[in-house]
Design an enzyme around this catalytic site. Sequence first.
Site, PDB file in Angstrom:
ATOM      1  N   ASN A  35      -2.437  19.091 -11.254  1.00 26.34           N
ATOM      2  CA  ASN A  35      -2.504  18.323  -9.997  1.00 26.34           C
ATOM      3  C   ASN A  35      -2.258  16.831 -10.250  1.00 26.34           C
ATOM      4  O   ASN A  35      -2.297  16.031  -9.324  1.00 26.34           O
ATOM      5  CB  ASN A  35      -3.835  18.540  -9.266  1.00 26.34           C
ATOM      6  CG  ASN A  35      -5.012  17.969 -10.029  1.00 26.34           C
ATOM      7  OD1 ASN A  35      -4.862  17.496 -11.151  1.00 26.34           O
ATOM      8  ND2 ASN A  35      -6.190  18.021  -9.426  1.00 26.34           N
ATOM      9  N   ASP A  59      -3.635  22.198  -7.592  1.00 20.62           N
ATOM     10  CA  ASP A  59      -5.032  21.990  -7.966  1.00 20.62           C
ATOM     11  C   ASP A  59      -5.643  23.374  -8.177  1.00 20.62           C
ATOM     12  O   ASP A  59      -5.791  24.145  -7.226  1.00 20.62           O
ATOM     13  CB  ASP A  59      -5.735  21.244  -6.824  1.00 20.62           C
ATOM     14  CG  ASP A  59      -7.219  21.069  -7.070  1.00 20.62           C
ATOM     15  OD1 ASP A  59      -7.771  21.724  -7.986  1.00 20.62           O
ATOM     16  OD2 ASP A  59      -7.831  20.276  -6.335  1.00 20.62           O
ATOM     17  N   VAL A  60      -5.980  23.677  -9.424  1.00 20.67           N
ATOM     18  CA  VAL A  60      -6.380  25.053  -9.751  1.00 20.67           C
ATOM     19  C   VAL A  60      -7.782  25.412  -9.257  1.00 20.67           C
ATOM     20  O   VAL A  60      -8.248  26.530  -9.475  1.00 20.67           O
ATOM     21  CB  VAL A  60      -6.271  25.359 -11.270  1.00 20.67           C
ATOM     22  CG1 VAL A  60      -4.826  25.311 -11.717  1.00 20.67           C
ATOM     23  CG2 VAL A  60      -7.151  24.441 -12.105  1.00 20.67           C
ATOM     24  N   TYR A 148     -19.382  16.943 -17.286  1.00 25.31           N
ATOM     25  CA  TYR A 148     -18.362  17.562 -18.147  1.00 25.31           C
ATOM     26  C   TYR A 148     -19.000  18.653 -19.003  1.00 25.31           C
ATOM     27  O   TYR A 148     -18.511  19.787 -19.055  1.00 25.31           O
ATOM     28  CB  TYR A 148     -17.746  16.478 -19.036  1.00 25.31           C
ATOM     29  CG  TYR A 148     -16.621  16.948 -19.926  1.00 25.31           C
ATOM     30  CD1 TYR A 148     -15.424  17.407 -19.381  1.00 25.31           C
ATOM     31  CD2 TYR A 148     -16.741  16.893 -21.315  1.00 25.31           C
ATOM     32  CE1 TYR A 148     -14.380  17.806 -20.211  1.00 25.31           C
ATOM     33  CE2 TYR A 148     -15.692  17.289 -22.140  1.00 25.31           C
ATOM     34  CZ  TYR A 148     -14.520  17.746 -21.580  1.00 25.31           C
ATOM     35  OH  TYR A 148     -13.482  18.141 -22.399  1.00 25.31           O
ATOM     36  N   TYR A 162     -16.425  37.534 -17.435  1.00 23.77           N
ATOM     37  CA  TYR A 162     -15.175  38.249 -17.115  1.00 23.77           C
ATOM     38  C   TYR A 162     -14.776  39.168 -18.261  1.00 23.77           C
ATOM     39  O   TYR A 162     -14.206  40.233 -18.054  1.00 23.77           O
ATOM     40  CB  TYR A 162     -14.046  37.261 -16.784  1.00 23.77           C
ATOM     41  CG  TYR A 162     -13.937  36.990 -15.302  1.00 23.77           C
ATOM     42  CD1 TYR A 162     -14.931  36.276 -14.651  1.00 23.77           C
ATOM     43  CD2 TYR A 162     -12.873  37.477 -14.552  1.00 23.77           C
ATOM     44  CE1 TYR A 162     -14.860  36.044 -13.281  1.00 23.77           C
ATOM     45  CE2 TYR A 162     -12.789  37.247 -13.189  1.00 23.77           C
ATOM     46  CZ  TYR A 162     -13.787  36.535 -12.557  1.00 23.77           C
ATOM     47  OH  TYR A 162     -13.709  36.318 -11.210  1.00 23.77           O
ATOM     48  N   THR A 178      -9.664  14.801 -30.600  1.00 21.01           N
ATOM     49  CA  THR A 178      -8.259  14.977 -31.000  1.00 21.01           C
ATOM     50  C   THR A 178      -7.465  13.751 -30.559  1.00 21.01           C
ATOM     51  O   THR A 178      -7.783  13.150 -29.535  1.00 21.01           O
ATOM     52  CB  THR A 178      -7.695  16.257 -30.345  1.00 21.01           C
ATOM     53  OG1 THR A 178      -8.507  17.348 -30.752  1.00 21.01           O
ATOM     54  CG2 THR A 178      -6.257  16.522 -30.753  1.00 21.01           C
TER      55      THR A 178
END
Length: 312
Positions: A35, A59-60, A148, A162, A178
């Site tokens: 997004n 936007d997921v 977060y 799941y 990273t």
Amino acid sequence: MQKLTAVVTGGAGFLGSHLCDRLLKENFRVVCLDNLITGNLDNVAHLFGKDDFSFIKHDVTNFIHIPGNVDYILHFASPASPIDYLQLPIQTLKVGSLGTHKALGLAKEKKARFLIASTSEVYGDPALHPQKEDYWGNVNPIGPRGVYDEAKRFAEALTMAYNRYHGVETRIVRIFNTYGPRMRLNDGRALPAFVGQALRGEDLTVFGDGSQTRSFCYVSDLIEGIFKLLMSSETGPVNIGNPDEITIKEFAEEVIKLTGSKSKIIYKDLPVDDPKVRQPDITRAVEILGWQPKVNRTEGLKLTIDFFKDRV
Ligand code: UDP
């Protein structure tokens, strides 16, 4: 024969875009979703026009529709630097929860293998050092970083649900600090902040007394580890990072030296809940994936400084 298709959420971000590159090299068809709230099309501009690459601005946290076969889903969408998630707290919580739900729903529907980008932040301000995957962490749920850390912890829990309940094939990578080309100069992280300041001849802002530690992994090493995990049969979480630990003060001094800058170090307040130490225990990655980092910090920093030189 039909090509394997990988969907990368957050594919225009720092790590997502390097993953798109790698997956295309491995001859996958790649669908990049972003997004663009912290991602940037510049990161994937070189891929536009390639037959096997497509970009969808999406936007997921909303329903994801991808026509045709999908074989792999790599869920990397999220604000990921402390400044980003402090400025975007609700979006960070939503993409970790609702976004992971939608991405897992797509994996279930398409019978795709799902890999979630988790983080060393699930260990919080760790009481165990170095951090092993079986450590449950020390996170303050109501502190500023909680948006977060808890989103990622929830994302791991949903991923396992799941896996266990719906039988979706899942992988969990816990990514440690990273760095490398395509980081944003202004994302607020120590490395781009220090390199930007050093190249502009400004003072380097070390937070606290600089005795807190981090362990920095060069991006090509990280991507190799993630790809190996994706191709493995390991469902449990795997730390990927470089165990070479350094204090933030020493790190700032290294940046000054490697940039040849005359900048000095100044000290600012330590952010709330800033972890005092961080170092991955990578025994599992070594044993299960046969992976370990190859690029040392001097080499990696030189490559990254070269990237930032043209951009300050
Ligand atoms: N930091 C710093 N100066 C800066 C930015 C960060 O001293 O301008 C410190 C920060 O407080 C933390 C470490 O560097 O202790 C790494 O911070 P970063 O934002 O890169 O990521 P984190 O590892 O905290 O997620």
